[in-house]
Design a protein around this motif. Structure first.
Motif, mmCIF file in Angstrom:
data_model
loop_
_atom_site.group_PDB
_atom_site.id
_atom_site.type_symbol
_atom_site.label_atom_id
_atom_site.label_comp_id
_atom_site.label_asym_id
_atom_site.label_seq_id
_atom_site.Cartn_x
_atom_site.Cartn_y
_atom_site.Cartn_z
ATOM 1 N N TYR A 1 0.836 -1.205 0.000
ATOM 2 C CA TYR A 1 0.000 0.000 0.000
ATOM 3 C C TYR A 1 0.862 1.243 0.000
ATOM 4 N N VAL A 2 0.739 2.075 -1.024
ATOM 5 C CA VAL A 2 1.532 3.298 -1.134
ATOM 6 C C VAL A 2 0.624 4.446 -1.597
ATOM 7 N N PRO A 3 -0.192 4.973 -0.696
ATOM 8 C CA PRO A 3 -1.134 6.033 -1.068
ATOM 9 C C PRO A 3 -0.445 7.357 -1.338
ATOM 10 N N THR A 4 -1.005 8.120 -2.272
ATOM 11 C CA THR A 4 -0.461 9.438 -2.594
ATOM 12 C C THR A 4 -1.415 10.572 -2.237
ATOM 13 N N ALA A 5 -2.663 10.250 -1.926
ATOM 14 C CA ALA A 5 -3.656 11.282 -1.616
ATOM 15 C C ALA A 5 -3.661 11.602 -0.132
ATOM 16 N N GLU A 6 -3.691 12.900 0.180
ATOM 17 C CA GLU A 6 -3.683 13.339 1.579
ATOM 18 C C GLU A 6 -4.800 12.718 2.395
ATOM 19 N N ARG A 7 -5.976 12.595 1.800
ATOM 20 C CA ARG A 7 -7.147 12.147 2.545
ATOM 21 C C ARG A 7 -7.015 10.713 3.041
ATOM 22 N N LEU A 8 -6.041 9.979 2.505
ATOM 23 C CA LEU A 8 -5.850 8.576 2.887
ATOM 24 C C LEU A 8 -4.940 8.433 4.105
ATOM 25 N N TYR A 9 -4.402 9.539 4.588
ATOM 26 C CA TYR A 9 -3.483 9.495 5.716
ATOM 27 C C TYR A 9 -4.201 9.811 7.022
ATOM 28 N N ASP A 10 -3.826 9.081 8.063
ATOM 29 C CA ASP A 10 -4.507 9.171 9.346
ATOM 30 C C ASP A 10 -3.838 10.130 10.320
ATOM 31 N N TYR A 11 -2.526 10.225 10.254
ATOM 32 C CA TYR A 11 -1.779 11.028 11.219
ATOM 33 C C TYR A 11 -0.736 11.868 10.490
ATOM 34 N N TRP A 12 -0.490 13.061 11.058
ATOM 35 C CA TRP A 12 0.434 14.014 10.455
ATOM 36 C C TRP A 12 1.367 14.586 11.507
ATOM 37 N N GLY A 13 2.599 14.881 11.083
ATOM 38 C CA GLY A 13 3.522 15.600 11.925
ATOM 39 C C GLY A 13 3.319 17.096 11.781
ATOM 40 N N GLN A 14 4.118 17.862 12.514
ATOM 41 C CA GLN A 14 4.008 19.322 12.517
ATOM 42 C C GLN A 14 4.790 19.980 11.385
ATOM 43 N N GLY A 15 5.702 19.257 10.797
ATOM 44 C CA GLY A 15 6.443 19.792 9.670
ATOM 45 C C GLY A 15 7.819 20.311 10.043
ATOM 46 N N THR A 16 8.710 20.326 9.041
ATOM 47 C CA THR A 16 10.048 20.886 9.203
ATOM 48 C C THR A 16 10.368 21.706 7.964
ATOM 49 N N GLN A 17 10.944 22.882 8.169
ATOM 50 C CA GLN A 17 11.204 23.806 7.076
ATOM 51 C C GLN A 17 12.473 23.427 6.323
ATOM 52 N N VAL A 18 12.366 23.401 5.017
ATOM 53 C CA VAL A 18 13.525 23.219 4.140
ATOM 54 C C VAL A 18 13.601 24.435 3.231
ATOM 55 N N THR A 19 14.739 25.096 3.245
ATOM 56 C CA THR A 19 14.941 26.269 2.408
ATOM 57 C C THR A 19 16.174 26.045 1.549
ATOM 58 N N VAL A 20 16.008 26.170 0.241
ATOM 59 C CA VAL A 20 17.106 25.977 -0.697
ATOM 60 C C VAL A 20 17.400 27.319 -1.359
ATOM 61 N N SER A 21 18.598 27.820 -1.159
ATOM 62 C CA SER A 21 18.982 29.111 -1.724
ATOM 63 C C SER A 21 19.652 28.920 -3.081
ATOM 64 N N SER A 22 19.447 29.901 -3.934
ATOM 65 C CA SER A 22 20.015 29.805 -5.297
ATOM 66 C C SER A 22 21.415 30.388 -5.360
#
Length: 127
Positions: free
Chosen positions: A106-127
């Motif tokens: 099982y490898v879902p790609t749609a957000e609605r199929l996910y039950d739990y989420w983390g708070q997130g981590t920022q990634v910034t890529v400078s040019s």
């Protein structure tokens, strides 16, 4: 309940690499497919990569294919996202998420199929 905590984000120059981690606690980690999503400023959250609970199946967004690699260590309740050849357009908040299933591929790609989420981590890529 599953609690997810991301880490590893930061500031990197274009062409560089980062490795994100997502540590899970709570219910049995190995029974969840684990996905990574991202949300850039002013844009909707989008799918990045997913790995099945067995680790045997993965899927990637076309925009990151051949640059990003998702993996997991069920013994450590952790999922990783290795990001190479980073581009400024990869700048976003990256979220990990868990989707429960008894299907080993099982490898879902749609957000609605996910039950739990983390708070997130920022990634910034400078040019």
């Amino acid at each position: 309940q599953v609690q997810l905590v991301e880490s590893g984000g930061g500031l990197v120059q274009a062409g560089g690499s980062l490795r994100l981690s997502c540590a899970a606690s709570g219910r049995t980690f190995s029974s969840y497919a684990m996905g990574w999503f991202r949300q850039a400023p002013g844009k909707e959250r989008e799918f990045v990569a997913v790995i099945s609970w067995s680790g045997g199946s993965t899927r990637y967004a076309d925009s990151v294919k051949d640059r990003f690699t998702i993996s997991r260590d069920n013994a450590k309740n952790t999922v990783f996202l290795q990001m190479n050849s980073l581009k400024p357009e990869d700048t976003a908040v990256y979220y990990c998420a868990a989707a429960g299933s008894s299907i080993s591929i099982y490898v879902p790609t749609a957000e609605r199929l996910y039950d739990y989420w983390g708070q997130g981590t920022q990634v910034t890529v400078s040019s």
